[in-house]
Scaffold this motif. Structure first.
Motif, mmCIF file in Angstrom:
data_model
loop_
_atom_site.group_PDB
_atom_site.id
_atom_site.type_symbol
_atom_site.label_atom_id
_atom_site.label_comp_id
_atom_site.label_asym_id
_atom_site.label_seq_id
_atom_site.Cartn_x
_atom_site.Cartn_y
_atom_site.Cartn_z
ATOM 1 N N ARG A 76 0.120 23.787 33.016
ATOM 2 C CA ARG A 76 0.089 22.732 31.989
ATOM 3 C C ARG A 76 -1.197 21.932 32.085
ATOM 4 O O ARG A 76 -1.750 21.485 31.081
ATOM 5 C CB ARG A 76 1.314 21.828 32.144
ATOM 6 C CG ARG A 76 1.403 20.751 31.109
ATOM 7 C CD ARG A 76 2.758 20.081 31.115
ATOM 8 N NE ARG A 76 3.165 19.510 32.373
ATOM 9 C CZ ARG A 76 2.852 18.281 32.794
ATOM 10 N NH1 ARG A 76 2.098 17.509 32.053
ATOM 11 N NH2 ARG A 76 3.307 17.837 33.953
ATOM 12 N N MET A 110 3.389 16.611 29.010
ATOM 13 C CA MET A 110 4.683 17.259 29.144
ATOM 14 C C MET A 110 5.378 17.321 27.776
ATOM 15 O O MET A 110 5.978 18.337 27.428
ATOM 16 C CB MET A 110 5.529 16.470 30.148
ATOM 17 C CG MET A 110 6.797 17.142 30.555
ATOM 18 S SD MET A 110 7.661 16.216 31.823
ATOM 19 C CE MET A 110 6.621 16.536 33.231
ATOM 20 N N THR A 111 5.260 16.249 27.019
ATOM 21 C CA THR A 111 5.898 16.176 25.699
ATOM 22 C C THR A 111 5.340 17.237 24.756
ATOM 23 O O THR A 111 6.088 17.900 24.046
ATOM 24 C CB THR A 111 5.706 14.772 25.091
ATOM 25 O OG1 THR A 111 6.196 13.806 26.026
ATOM 26 C CG2 THR A 111 6.421 14.630 23.775
ATOM 27 N N ALA A 128 6.536 20.774 25.973
ATOM 28 C CA ALA A 128 7.977 20.923 25.742
ATOM 29 C C ALA A 128 8.268 21.129 24.260
ATOM 30 O O ALA A 128 9.043 22.022 23.893
ATOM 31 C CB ALA A 128 8.725 19.701 26.267
ATOM 32 N N ILE A 151 11.854 22.896 23.738
ATOM 33 C CA ILE A 151 12.776 22.309 24.710
ATOM 34 C C ILE A 151 12.483 20.814 24.816
ATOM 35 O O ILE A 151 11.467 20.339 24.309
ATOM 36 C CB ILE A 151 12.654 22.969 26.104
ATOM 37 C CG1 ILE A 151 11.268 22.742 26.706
ATOM 38 C CG2 ILE A 151 12.986 24.456 26.022
ATOM 39 C CD1 ILE A 151 11.124 23.208 28.142
ATOM 40 N N SER A 152 13.352 20.095 25.490
ATOM 41 C CA SER A 152 13.114 18.661 25.656
ATOM 42 C C SER A 152 12.140 18.424 26.803
ATOM 43 O O SER A 152 12.026 19.235 27.730
ATOM 44 C CB SER A 152 14.425 17.925 25.936
ATOM 45 O OG SER A 152 14.890 18.226 27.233
ATOM 46 N N ALA A 153 11.463 17.288 26.743
ATOM 47 C CA ALA A 153 10.556 16.917 27.826
ATOM 48 C C ALA A 153 11.339 16.746 29.126
ATOM 49 O O ALA A 153 10.842 17.062 30.208
ATOM 50 C CB ALA A 153 9.799 15.636 27.486
ATOM 51 N N THR A 194 13.973 18.469 30.065
ATOM 52 C CA THR A 194 14.214 19.802 30.612
ATOM 53 C C THR A 194 12.978 20.304 31.340
ATOM 54 O O THR A 194 13.074 20.820 32.461
ATOM 55 C CB THR A 194 14.623 20.782 29.499
ATOM 56 O OG1 THR A 194 15.863 20.346 28.931
ATOM 57 C CG2 THR A 194 14.770 22.212 30.023
ATOM 58 N N LEU A 195 11.822 20.131 30.735
ATOM 59 C CA LEU A 195 10.582 20.555 31.387
ATOM 60 C C LEU A 195 10.368 19.763 32.673
ATOM 61 O O LEU A 195 9.981 20.328 33.696
ATOM 62 C CB LEU A 195 9.390 20.382 30.448
ATOM 63 C CG LEU A 195 8.023 20.784 31.022
ATOM 64 C CD1 LEU A 195 8.038 22.204 31.571
ATOM 65 C CD2 LEU A 195 6.940 20.602 29.965
ATOM 66 N N ARG A 196 10.644 18.479 32.654
ATOM 67 C CA ARG A 196 10.500 17.648 33.861
ATOM 68 C C ARG A 196 11.399 18.174 34.982
ATOM 69 O O ARG A 196 10.971 18.303 36.125
ATOM 70 C CB ARG A 196 10.847 16.193 33.547
ATOM 71 C CG ARG A 196 10.697 15.245 34.723
ATOM 72 C CD ARG A 196 10.962 13.794 34.324
ATOM 73 N NE ARG A 196 9.933 13.316 33.400
ATOM 74 C CZ ARG A 196 10.123 13.067 32.098
ATOM 75 N NH1 ARG A 196 11.312 13.219 31.557
ATOM 76 N NH2 ARG A 196 9.146 12.647 31.342
ATOM 77 N N THR A 233 14.071 30.051 28.137
ATOM 78 C CA THR A 233 13.319 28.819 28.356
ATOM 79 C C THR A 233 12.017 29.138 29.085
ATOM 80 O O THR A 233 10.940 28.667 28.691
ATOM 81 C CB THR A 233 14.155 27.811 29.181
ATOM 82 O OG1 THR A 233 15.341 27.504 28.451
ATOM 83 C CG2 THR A 233 13.379 26.547 29.468
ATOM 84 N N LEU A 275 8.155 28.785 27.607
ATOM 85 C CA LEU A 275 7.113 28.040 28.321
ATOM 86 C C LEU A 275 5.931 28.942 28.665
ATOM 87 O O LEU A 275 4.774 28.535 28.514
ATOM 88 C CB LEU A 275 7.683 27.404 29.588
ATOM 89 C CG LEU A 275 8.609 26.219 29.356
ATOM 90 C CD1 LEU A 275 9.367 25.866 30.632
ATOM 91 C CD2 LEU A 275 7.822 25.018 28.846
#
Length: 83
Positions: A25, A30-31, A34, A39-41, A43-45, A59, A63
């Protein structure tokens, strides 16, 4: 449905996946990543921090596509080598 506890190896593999994704990344938010992966931020976090050590295949594939990573390379780098 009761989920079987993860083994230490599975946890380590999840942490390794998270590190690889975070490194790929780079400076991108992150936003942004994602959202591009659908996906949601949060979830990535969780994936990046190892709190979600076994994310769904789709997923990870989403990514990998956004981050321009090869799934083969990603899988190869997440394999644990016995000591």
């Amino acid at each position: 449905m009761v989920r079987t506890p993860l083994t230490p190896e599975e946890r380590e593999r999840g942490e390794r996946l998270g590190r690889l994704l975070r490194e790929a990344r780079g400076g991108r938010s992150m936003t942004e990543i994602a959202a591009s992966a659908g996906i949601s931020a949060e979830t990535l976090r969780k994936i990046e921090t190892g709190r979600a050590p076994t994310p769904a295949f789709f997923t990870v594939a989403a990514l990998a596509g956004v981050l321009e990573l090869s799934m083969d390379d990603l899988a190869g780098q997440c394999v644990l080598v016995p000591l």
